[in-house]
Design an enzyme around this catalytic site. Sequence first.
Site, PDB file in Angstrom:
ATOM      1  CD  GLU A  39      68.440  42.617 132.244  1.00 33.74           C
ATOM      2  OE1 GLU A  39      68.026  41.681 131.534  1.00 33.74           O
ATOM      3  OE2 GLU A  39      67.693  43.273 132.978  1.00 33.74           O
ATOM      4  CD  GLN A  91      68.160  39.435 128.813  1.00 35.57           C
ATOM      5  OE1 GLN A  91      68.576  38.623 129.630  1.00 35.57           O
ATOM      6  NE2 GLN A  91      67.641  40.601 129.172  1.00 35.57           N
ATOM      7  CB  CYS A 150      49.787  33.625 135.230  1.00 30.52           C
ATOM      8  SG  CYS A 150      48.111  34.258 134.925  1.00 30.52           S
ATOM      9  CE1 TYR A 163      59.234  44.203 127.394  1.00 32.23           C
ATOM     10  CE2 TYR A 163      60.346  46.102 128.352  1.00 32.23           C
ATOM     11  CZ  TYR A 163      60.158  45.222 127.302  1.00 32.23           C
ATOM     12  OH  TYR A 163      60.895  45.377 126.151  1.00 32.23           O
ATOM     13  CB  CYS A 168      45.436  37.266 138.279  1.00 31.61           C
ATOM     14  SG  CYS A 168      46.735  36.043 137.959  1.00 31.61           S
ATOM     15  CB  CYS A 176      47.248  37.361 133.025  1.00 32.49           C
ATOM     16  SG  CYS A 176      46.137  37.288 134.459  1.00 32.49           S
ATOM     17  CB  VAL A 215      61.960  47.515 123.564  1.00 32.64           C
ATOM     18  CG1 VAL A 215      61.373  48.831 124.079  1.00 32.64           C
ATOM     19  CG2 VAL A 215      61.797  47.428 122.050  1.00 32.64           C
ATOM     20  CB  ILE A 216      66.306  48.793 127.571  1.00 31.71           C
ATOM     21  CG1 ILE A 216      67.301  47.813 126.938  1.00 31.71           C
ATOM     22  CG2 ILE A 216      66.613  48.973 129.050  1.00 31.71           C
ATOM     23  CD1 ILE A 216      68.724  48.319 126.893  1.00 31.71           C
ATOM     24  CE  LYS A 253      65.833  37.941 134.677  1.00 31.42           C
ATOM     25  NZ  LYS A 253      64.546  38.603 134.996  1.00 31.42           N
TER      26      LYS A 253
END
Length: 235
Positions: free
Chosen positions: A88, A90, A175, A171, A146, A178, A164-165, A21
């Site tokens: 960012e 959000q 999919c 992170y 995967c 998973c 939580v940055i 992004k």
Amino acid sequence: MSSTKNRGSITLLVGPMFSGKTTELFRQANMYMLKGKKVALVRYAKDNRYSDNLASTHDKRTMKAISAIHLSEVFDKLMECEVVVIDEGQFFDDVTSVCDELANAGKIVVVSTLNGDFQRKPFDSVVPLFPLVDKIVKLNAVCMPCGNKAIYTFRTVLNSEVEVIGGSDMYKAVCRECYFKLKEEQSKAQLEKQRSQILHSIEAVSIMSMNSPLSCVESENIDPSLNVIRQMNDR
């Protein structure tokens, strides 16, 4: 001659973490700068992993940016530019109102945002923006476990806070399959940790009781913990 005011536009770049992004945001910013447009790039001020005045991709490519916690803080600066790109989105609680106002004033606005949080829930700040945008670009990542197409962001650390940055240390892009597999593994690990903590507490109480014998009433107070262990072992 028409007196209708020239309107701008809003483009929304949406996807999980590690979907490119910010890279796409940089590409569009550079494209408009090559066209001779005055561009402002805004970053979230609390994300200081890389720099206080640079927006950065996960692979450390950077661009000079304006830092803010609320977009309204830098609104006057943004109005001086022809193009406003926001990383960012959000995290900005006023992203919808400010983007709409900028576009209505004739500005070209490009916003990158996560498609959902670590629980696959929408961000309240971004939801009202969707009906107002001119274009939505959906980006996907590669599932880290995967290798398939990733559509979700999975948090690998146990923390219930929404904001939580972090990066790959906290992170993973995953999919659908998973995501649920990792959720199950995480729940089992958390249960095992709780079991270990309770066993440790009971062991400590047992050692203390050897030095100071418990009364019948005090002994009964330990039984609930023992029952918890039995219930955990039955799962």
